[in-house]
Design a protein around this motif. Structure first.
Motif, PDB file in Angstrom:
ATOM      1  N   THR A   1      -0.081  21.225  29.136  1.00 58.37           N
ATOM      2  CA  THR A   1       0.452  19.399  29.150  1.00 58.37           C
ATOM      3  C   THR A   1       2.374  20.240  29.143  1.00 58.37           C
ATOM      4  O   THR A   1       2.546  21.611  28.676  1.00 58.37           O
ATOM      5  N   ILE A   2       2.891  19.626  30.317  1.00 55.55           N
ATOM      6  CA  ILE A   2       3.592  19.570  30.072  1.00 55.55           C
ATOM      7  C   ILE A   2       4.881  18.545  30.043  1.00 55.55           C
ATOM      8  O   ILE A   2       4.500  17.429  30.995  1.00 55.55           O
ATOM      9  N   LEU A   3       5.638  18.850  28.522  1.00 58.95           N
ATOM     10  CA  LEU A   3       6.505  17.003  28.497  1.00 58.95           C
ATOM     11  C   LEU A   3       7.597  17.784  29.417  1.00 58.95           C
ATOM     12  O   LEU A   3       8.641  18.236  28.825  1.00 58.95           O
ATOM     13  N   VAL A   4       8.467  17.163  30.173  1.00 55.10           N
ATOM     14  CA  VAL A   4      10.200  16.831  30.424  1.00 55.10           C
ATOM     15  C   VAL A   4      10.653  15.809  30.257  1.00 55.10           C
ATOM     16  O   VAL A   4      10.497  14.322  30.111  1.00 55.10           O
ATOM     17  N   ASP A   5      12.060  16.151  29.848  1.00 53.72           N
ATOM     18  CA  ASP A   5      12.990  15.432  29.565  1.00 53.72           C
ATOM     19  C   ASP A   5      13.946  15.326  30.845  1.00 53.72           C
ATOM     20  O   ASP A   5      14.332  15.941  31.222  1.00 53.72           O
ATOM     21  N   PRO A   6      14.143  14.101  31.774  1.00 56.97           N
ATOM     22  CA  PRO A   6      14.351  13.857  33.071  1.00 56.97           C
ATOM     23  C   PRO A   6      15.990  13.939  33.247  1.00 56.97           C
ATOM     24  O   PRO A   6      16.104  14.477  33.670  1.00 56.97           O
ATOM     25  N   ILE A   7      16.152  13.241  31.410  1.00 61.15           N
ATOM     26  CA  ILE A   7      17.587  13.266  31.532  1.00 61.15           C
ATOM     27  C   ILE A   7      18.521  14.750  31.370  1.00 61.15           C
ATOM     28  O   ILE A   7      19.560  14.786  32.066  1.00 61.15           O
ATOM     29  N   ALA A   8      17.610  15.486  30.930  1.00 67.40           N
ATOM     30  CA  ALA A   8      18.055  15.803  30.323  1.00 67.40           C
ATOM     31  C   ALA A   8      18.379  17.493  31.536  1.00 67.40           C
ATOM     32  O   ALA A   8      18.950  18.423  31.809  1.00 67.40           O
ATOM     33  N   CYS A   9      17.336  17.553  32.597  1.00 65.80           N
ATOM     34  CA  CYS A   9      17.177  18.115  33.491  1.00 65.80           C
ATOM     35  C   CYS A   9      18.093  17.398  34.839  1.00 65.80           C
ATOM     36  O   CYS A   9      17.297  17.786  35.438  1.00 65.80           O
ATOM     37  N   GLY A  10      19.192  16.216  34.799  1.00 70.71           N
ATOM     38  CA  GLY A  10      19.800  16.081  35.800  1.00 70.71           C
ATOM     39  C   GLY A  10      19.365  14.985  36.323  1.00 70.71           C
ATOM     40  O   GLY A  10      19.705  14.773  37.871  1.00 70.71           O
ATOM     41  N   GLY A  11      18.125  14.254  36.035  1.00 66.57           N
ATOM     42  CA  GLY A  11      17.155  13.204  36.487  1.00 66.57           C
ATOM     43  C   GLY A  11      17.142  13.334  38.293  1.00 66.57           C
ATOM     44  O   GLY A  11      16.447  12.818  38.417  1.00 66.57           O
ATOM     45  N   ASP A  12      16.820  14.771  38.241  1.00 66.34           N
ATOM     46  CA  ASP A  12      16.041  15.414  39.448  1.00 66.34           C
ATOM     47  C   ASP A  12      15.077  16.021  39.348  1.00 66.34           C
ATOM     48  O   ASP A  12      14.897  17.085  38.723  1.00 66.34           O
ATOM     49  N   LEU A  13      13.681  15.475  39.233  1.00 68.49           N
ATOM     50  CA  LEU A  13      12.795  16.586  39.725  1.00 68.49           C
ATOM     51  C   LEU A  13      11.772  16.741  40.133  1.00 68.49           C
ATOM     52  O   LEU A  13      10.256  16.898  40.147  1.00 68.49           O
ATOM     53  N   THR A  14      12.139  16.923  41.745  1.00 70.91           N
ATOM     54  CA  THR A  14      11.334  17.116  42.802  1.00 70.91           C
ATOM     55  C   THR A  14      10.709  18.812  43.059  1.00 70.91           C
ATOM     56  O   THR A  14       9.643  18.917  43.667  1.00 70.91           O
ATOM     57  N   VAL A  15      11.248  19.057  41.949  1.00 72.70           N
ATOM     58  CA  VAL A  15      11.005  21.166  42.035  1.00 72.70           C
ATOM     59  C   VAL A  15       9.464  20.877  41.252  1.00 72.70           C
ATOM     60  O   VAL A  15       8.308  21.292  42.120  1.00 72.70           O
ATOM     61  N   LEU A  16       8.831  19.268  41.415  1.00 70.01           N
ATOM     62  CA  LEU A  16       7.254  19.094  40.057  1.00 70.01           C
ATOM     63  C   LEU A  16       6.754  18.301  41.838  1.00 70.01           C
ATOM     64  O   LEU A  16       5.737  19.085  41.790  1.00 70.01           O
ATOM     65  N   ASP A  17       7.971  17.717  41.378  1.00 72.47           N
ATOM     66  CA  ASP A  17       6.690  16.872  42.987  1.00 72.47           C
ATOM     67  C   ASP A  17       6.480  17.593  44.105  1.00 72.47           C
ATOM     68  O   ASP A  17       5.414  17.671  44.823  1.00 72.47           O
ATOM     69  N   GLU A  18       7.196  18.479  44.663  1.00 69.97           N
ATOM     70  CA  GLU A  18       6.677  20.026  45.887  1.00 69.97           C
ATOM     71  C   GLU A  18       5.696  20.740  45.334  1.00 69.97           C
ATOM     72  O   GLU A  18       4.893  21.439  45.634  1.00 69.97           O
ATOM     73  N   ALA A  19       5.205  20.349  43.706  1.00 69.51           N
ATOM     74  CA  ALA A  19       4.530  21.254  42.903  1.00 69.51           C
ATOM     75  C   ALA A  19       2.951  20.845  43.291  1.00 69.51           C
ATOM     76  O   ALA A  19       2.030  21.466  43.048  1.00 69.51           O
ATOM     77  N   LEU A  20       3.233  19.507  43.724  1.00 69.91           N
ATOM     78  CA  LEU A  20       1.921  19.185  43.695  1.00 69.91           C
ATOM     79  C   LEU A  20       2.041  18.357  44.885  1.00 69.91           C
ATOM     80  O   LEU A  20       0.816  16.589  44.672  1.00 69.91           O
ATOM     81  N   ARG A  21       2.392  18.356  45.988  1.00 70.59           N
ATOM     82  CA  ARG A  21       1.844  17.991  47.165  1.00 70.59           C
ATOM     83  C   ARG A  21       0.282  18.140  47.487  1.00 70.59           C
ATOM     84  O   ARG A  21      -0.453  19.519  47.557  1.00 70.59           O
ATOM     85  N   GLY A  22       0.120  17.096  47.792  1.00 76.44           N
ATOM     86  CA  GLY A  22      -1.720  17.339  48.014  1.00 76.44           C
ATOM     87  C   GLY A  22      -2.309  17.050  46.807  1.00 76.44           C
ATOM     88  O   GLY A  22      -3.612  17.208  47.125  1.00 76.44           O
TER      89      GLY A  22
END
Length: 331
Positions: free
Chosen positions: A91-112
């Motif tokens: 399990t991974i819990l992410v604070d998107p605010i602290a991460c600058g509002g950009d979680l595209t790196v997660l999106d790229e890791a989960l393609r397909g």
């Protein structure tokens, strides 16, 4: 009900349409109070975010995804916490605010990869806002409706199909609060703890009923659905508006609502926390003659409202200055 793809979902009246017993009849239902692997540390920087993405990319099978917003506290519908869980990654819990509002790196890791969400239509927009869009979707809530379960909330479905009762109590919390309390993070982690298992259980019932292909069409329709168009005259959703019958008074409601909405948007505060709907309707009905009459009314006499009294009074004066042809039509 009518599904997202336009097909009709038939109501099921049988007590146990899927062959499962209800967990409230089963004393073996267990309470799940903490995640099996504990609560992971909150991801709050880019380095930890990249590490999480690497772990997710190395996992197997679908990924469970959830998001927490601050509905009722904030004007925006942004995600203040994103939870993910995948076999082999944990399990991974992410604070998107602290991460600058950009979680595209997660999106790229989960393609397909198939994403499993519960009531996906509630979360897809806020996930897209941080750069996360699934290629494949399985919605356990929608699937539950297609199967015909009597209750399709995450808690009832988990009890019904897996015999596990999840922790309750923080879904409507102010997730914009920082730091997030430890018990809230436990609750958030539990929301994705069993989501993959729940997906498999619901999918099995879909298959037994011959509804798998139908469900896939519905999931795809939800995944590709465009944002809803802006509401026409959204101020007409003001609670208690039915009490206001005169067009001139409706103009007061409209001006107060629009003034409140603009301020709420600029401050990212839920509109009702600035000025309740009941106060707007009350001002329209009582027709205060002067600013002092307004601030003498309930709600408006409070300290916070007195600081905004000039704003509210200006809205009322604008409404009263409108030509009759610009008054709203009565419903």
């Amino acid at each position: 009900m009518t599904g997202a793809s336009g097909q009709t979902v038939a109501a099921v009246d049988a007590d146990h349409p899927d062959g499962h017993e209800h967990p409230e009849d089963d004393p073996t239902v267990v309470d799940l109070l903490v995640p099996a692997d504990g609560v992971p540390p909150l991801v709050t920087d880019r380095e930890a975010l990249q590490d999480g993405a690497t772990r997710l990319a190395g996992g197997t099978g679908p990924v469970a995804v959830d998001a927490e917003r601050a509905s009722g506290y904030r004007y925006s519908a942004r995600a203040y916490l994103v939870q993910l869980r995948r076999e082999g990654a944990g399990t991974i819990l992410v604070d998107p605010i602290a991460c600058g509002g950009d979680l595209t790196v997660l999106d790229e890791a989960l393609r397909g990869v198939e994403w499993v969400l519960h009531a996906a239509s509630q979360d897809l927009a806020c996930l897209a806002e941080v750069g996360m869009r699934p290629d494949l979707l399985f919605d356990t809530e929608l699937a539950g409706r297609l199967v015909g379960y009597p209750r399709v909330g995450l808690g009832p479905l988990t009890e019904h199909l897996l015999g596990v009762r999840l922790q309750k109590g923080h879904g409507a919390a102010d997730w914009s609060r920082r730091p997030l309390p430890a018990e809230w993070l436990t609750y958030a982690a539990l929301d994705v703890e069993l989501l993959e298992e729940l997906r498999d259980a619901v999918a099995a019932d879909l298959e037994r009923q011959g509804k798998t292909a139908w469900a896939e069409q519905e999931f795809e329709a939800v995944r590709l659905a465009p944002p809803p168009p802006p509401r026409v005259e959204p101020w007409r959703r003001t609670s208690g508006l039915h009490k206001v019958r005169r067009p001139g008074s409706l103009a007061v409601v409209r001006e107060l609502w629009e003034s409140r909405d603009a301020l709420a948007s600029s401050r990212d505060i839920a509109p009702g926390r600035l000025l309740p709907d009941a106060a707007i309707v009350d001002a329209a009905l009582r027709e205060p003659a002067h600013r002092d009459d307004l601030v003498a009314m309930p709600v408006f006499r409070g300290r916070a409202q007195r600081r905004l009294a000039d704003r509210w009074w200006s809205a009322i004066e604008r409404a009263r200055g409108l030509a009759r042809e610009r008054w709203p039509a009565t419903a």
